[in-house]
Motif scaffolding. Sequence first.
Motif, PDB file in Angstrom:
ATOM      1  N   MET A   1       0.827  -1.209   0.000  1.00  0.00           N
ATOM      2  CA  MET A   1       0.000   0.000   0.000  1.00  0.00           C
ATOM      3  C   MET A   1       0.864   1.263   0.000  1.00  0.00           C
ATOM      4  N   THR A   2       1.962   1.252   0.784  1.00  0.00           N
ATOM      5  CA  THR A   2       2.853   2.406   0.795  1.00  0.00           C
ATOM      6  C   THR A   2       3.525   2.577  -0.552  1.00  0.00           C
ATOM      7  N   ALA A   3       3.958   1.450  -1.174  1.00  0.00           N
ATOM      8  CA  ALA A   3       4.591   1.518  -2.475  1.00  0.00           C
ATOM      9  C   ALA A   3       3.640   2.098  -3.514  1.00  0.00           C
ATOM     10  N   PHE A   4       2.363   1.706  -3.414  1.00  0.00           N
ATOM     11  CA  PHE A   4       1.373   2.239  -4.345  1.00  0.00           C
ATOM     12  C   PHE A   4       1.272   3.753  -4.200  1.00  0.00           C
ATOM     13  N   ALA A   5       1.234   4.207  -2.961  1.00  0.00           N
ATOM     14  CA  ALA A   5       1.119   5.643  -2.718  1.00  0.00           C
ATOM     15  C   ALA A   5       2.341   6.395  -3.243  1.00  0.00           C
ATOM     16  N   VAL A   6       3.519   5.800  -3.071  1.00  0.00           N
ATOM     17  CA  VAL A   6       4.732   6.466  -3.535  1.00  0.00           C
ATOM     18  C   VAL A   6       4.712   6.606  -5.044  1.00  0.00           C
ATOM     19  N   ARG A   7       4.304   5.552  -5.750  1.00  0.00           N
ATOM     20  CA  ARG A   7       4.256   5.605  -7.201  1.00  0.00           C
ATOM     21  C   ARG A   7       3.254   6.636  -7.690  1.00  0.00           C
ATOM     22  N   HIS A   8       2.260   6.982  -6.863  1.00  0.00           N
ATOM     23  CA  HIS A   8       1.220   7.909  -7.285  1.00  0.00           C
ATOM     24  C   HIS A   8       1.356   9.262  -6.585  1.00  0.00           C
ATOM     25  N   GLY A   9       2.550   9.732  -6.454  1.00  0.00           N
ATOM     26  CA  GLY A   9       2.688  11.083  -5.905  1.00  0.00           C
ATOM     27  C   GLY A   9       3.987  11.294  -5.168  1.00  0.00           C
ATOM     28  N   GLY A  10       4.815  10.241  -5.020  1.00  0.00           N
ATOM     29  CA  GLY A  10       6.108  10.391  -4.405  1.00  0.00           C
ATOM     30  C   GLY A  10       6.023  10.515  -2.902  1.00  0.00           C
ATOM     31  N   SER A  11       7.201  10.751  -2.312  1.00  0.00           N
ATOM     32  CA  SER A  11       7.284  10.789  -0.858  1.00  0.00           C
ATOM     33  C   SER A  11       6.500  11.942  -0.259  1.00  0.00           C
ATOM     34  N   ARG A  12       6.261  13.012  -1.039  1.00  0.00           N
ATOM     35  CA  ARG A  12       5.475  14.126  -0.511  1.00  0.00           C
ATOM     36  C   ARG A  12       4.085  13.690  -0.092  1.00  0.00           C
ATOM     37  N   GLN A  13       3.519  12.698  -0.795  1.00  0.00           N
ATOM     38  CA  GLN A  13       2.184  12.218  -0.468  1.00  0.00           C
ATOM     39  C   GLN A  13       2.136  11.549   0.904  1.00  0.00           C
ATOM     40  N   LEU A  14       3.292  11.081   1.393  1.00  0.00           N
ATOM     41  CA  LEU A  14       3.342  10.335   2.658  1.00  0.00           C
ATOM     42  C   LEU A  14       4.043  11.106   3.766  1.00  0.00           C
ATOM     43  N   ALA A  15       4.363  12.352   3.522  1.00  0.00           N
ATOM     44  CA  ALA A  15       5.055  13.148   4.540  1.00  0.00           C
ATOM     45  C   ALA A  15       4.236  13.191   5.829  1.00  0.00           C
ATOM     46  N   GLY A  16       4.888  12.906   6.950  1.00  0.00           N
ATOM     47  CA  GLY A  16       4.218  12.932   8.247  1.00  0.00           C
ATOM     48  C   GLY A  16       3.536  11.641   8.631  1.00  0.00           C
ATOM     49  N   THR A  17       3.688  10.600   7.796  1.00  0.00           N
ATOM     50  CA  THR A  17       2.999   9.337   8.098  1.00  0.00           C
ATOM     51  C   THR A  17       3.455   8.752   9.425  1.00  0.00           C
ATOM     52  N   GLY A  18       4.747   8.778   9.662  1.00  0.00           N
ATOM     53  CA  GLY A  18       5.267   8.207  10.909  1.00  0.00           C
ATOM     54  C   GLY A  18       4.715   8.910  12.139  1.00  0.00           C
ATOM     55  N   THR A  19       4.655  10.221  12.091  1.00  0.00           N
ATOM     56  CA  THR A  19       4.116  10.984  13.225  1.00  0.00           C
ATOM     57  C   THR A  19       2.641  10.669  13.438  1.00  0.00           C
ATOM     58  N   LEU A  20       1.881  10.620  12.343  1.00  0.00           N
ATOM     59  CA  LEU A  20       0.459  10.306  12.456  1.00  0.00           C
ATOM     60  C   LEU A  20       0.242   8.886  12.953  1.00  0.00           C
ATOM     61  N   LEU A  21       1.107   7.957  12.540  1.00  0.00           N
ATOM     62  CA  LEU A  21       0.981   6.580  13.023  1.00  0.00           C
ATOM     63  C   LEU A  21       1.213   6.513  14.529  1.00  0.00           C
ATOM     64  N   ARG A  22       2.253   7.180  15.000  1.00  0.00           N
ATOM     65  CA  ARG A  22       2.508   7.173  16.446  1.00  0.00           C
ATOM     66  C   ARG A  22       1.347   7.817  17.204  1.00  0.00           C
ATOM     67  N   PHE A  23       0.796   8.876  16.640  1.00  0.00           N
ATOM     68  CA  PHE A  23      -0.331   9.538  17.287  1.00  0.00           C
ATOM     69  C   PHE A  23      -1.553   8.619  17.324  1.00  0.00           C
ATOM     70  N   ALA A  24      -1.805   7.890  16.213  1.00  0.00           N
ATOM     71  CA  ALA A  24      -2.945   6.977  16.166  1.00  0.00           C
ATOM     72  C   ALA A  24      -2.795   5.856  17.182  1.00  0.00           C
ATOM     73  N   LEU A  25      -1.600   5.296  17.277  1.00  0.00           N
ATOM     74  CA  LEU A  25      -1.376   4.216  18.240  1.00  0.00           C
ATOM     75  C   LEU A  25      -1.490   4.730  19.677  1.00  0.00           C
TER      76      LEU A  25
END
Length: 532
Positions: A1-25
Amino acid sequence: MTAFAVRHGGSRQLAGTGTLLRFALRRDRLMIPVWIAVNALMVLSMPGTLEGLYGTPAERAGLVRQMETNSSLRAMVGPVFGDSLGALTAWRVGIYAGALAAVLSLLVVVRHTRDEEESGRQELVASGTVGRRASLTAALLAAAVANAVLALLVTAGLAGQGGAGALALGLGIAGVGMVFATAAAIVAQLTESARLARGLTAAVLGTAFVLRAAGDSATDDGSSALTWVSPLGWLENLRPYAGERWWVLALLAGAVVLQGAVAYALAGRRDLGMSFLPTRPGPASGRLGTASALAWRLQRGGLLGWSIGFLLAGVVYGGMTEGAADLVGDNDNARRIVERMGGQSGLTDAFLASMIGMLGLVAALWIVASVLRLNGEETSGRAEPVLANAVGRLRWAAGHLVIAFGGAALIMLLAGLGFAVGYGRQTGPVLAACLVQLPAVWVVGGVAVLLHGILPRAAVAAWGVAGAVLLIGWVGPALDVPRAVLDVSPFGHLPKLPGGSMEWGPVAVLTGVAVVLVAGGLAGLRRRDMST
């Protein structure tokens, strides 16, 4: 799923994912561990329970032969493919463990996607350095973490029964959870309401269960086309401990990848806060002229779904009563467990009492969800405009609480009617047995009201209370835990009907406790600041 997102917009599309994941957990640090613990303990306790029930190979082989001719029980728990303790464990709890993983997954994904957008918090987050698909990715990763931990616990806990079978069951349960996590991700893009997203995904899960049940009742080997339509059917056809079909995992993985791709594509084609199926505007007067009418409008869909589900569950469980009694009747250990759940009475009455008690435990989930609708309305800011008018806090809360507590009575009444239809006899005693569950259900609801009124930020802990009650009620009798442990749950104090004697004392005490809890919660709501 992450690879799909990267191919469709690059790393900018996933910026902040780690922070949001820690916040969600961190936000789900109570809900996720409780659900995982309930699910894992249900699975891991089963080998010991089955060994006590069917201690010899001959007894286990006899159980398999009986299941081949009992279509009603196959509809309930699926076909059995082997007579080892591992195979019987996968048969007895595999489907339900997969369903619980699916429920947890859809709750996590919807909470951290559509819930965040609906409350307006996602707009604030998006104003920072956060990618367009970061919140969706973080939500799916949070669900993946929860399912991975569950798979690890199941695999490690059942390794003694056979490593390959334990791994297959653990991966299958986690796979089902992720199928419904990605399904929830799609629905969250389609709908504008988190409540509707949860309801629609839960309806998909219910449909999957019904399709599997219909297919399994028709065949004894899981080969029905209806079974193969359902992800829960894929889990049983993985056949842990019975000649594992590893290729079935490819179906689960394929569904996760395909649905994840669809969710990412949809997320990139809509504006923040919008949806592909916008909410239909309603009237601003007339039927919505009061706070109670608004509460009814908000909760009627959920109540309708739960009502239909409990009615159908009553019909199904009532219809299998005779078959289940016949299956258990030849096994003294099984009879004792059923009687511990349903009271010391005739086996048929004990089975009815145990099934009704299970529905009472599930009804506790309804009342928690309905009460916490108050918390959702408050934290999202929608309660503030209502309270800005000539509507007091208690009047606003009362509209939701009447639906929560009255709705619990309605769904248990419908369950009783379903039992009466399916079983065809003892209509009065069965209805009474369903309604006597209400004081315990109301106590759990009262805890949710108290938490919302006094500690609104900890209101989600009410799910932990409901999970603990479920764990004690489902697993406790099978493990023959001490009475003191069973008494921690309000359901442990109820009279065991039908078959047992009616005891009004515990019913009155539990009702009084529920009243005190609700009163305390309302007093706290009246005195504290809103949204704090």
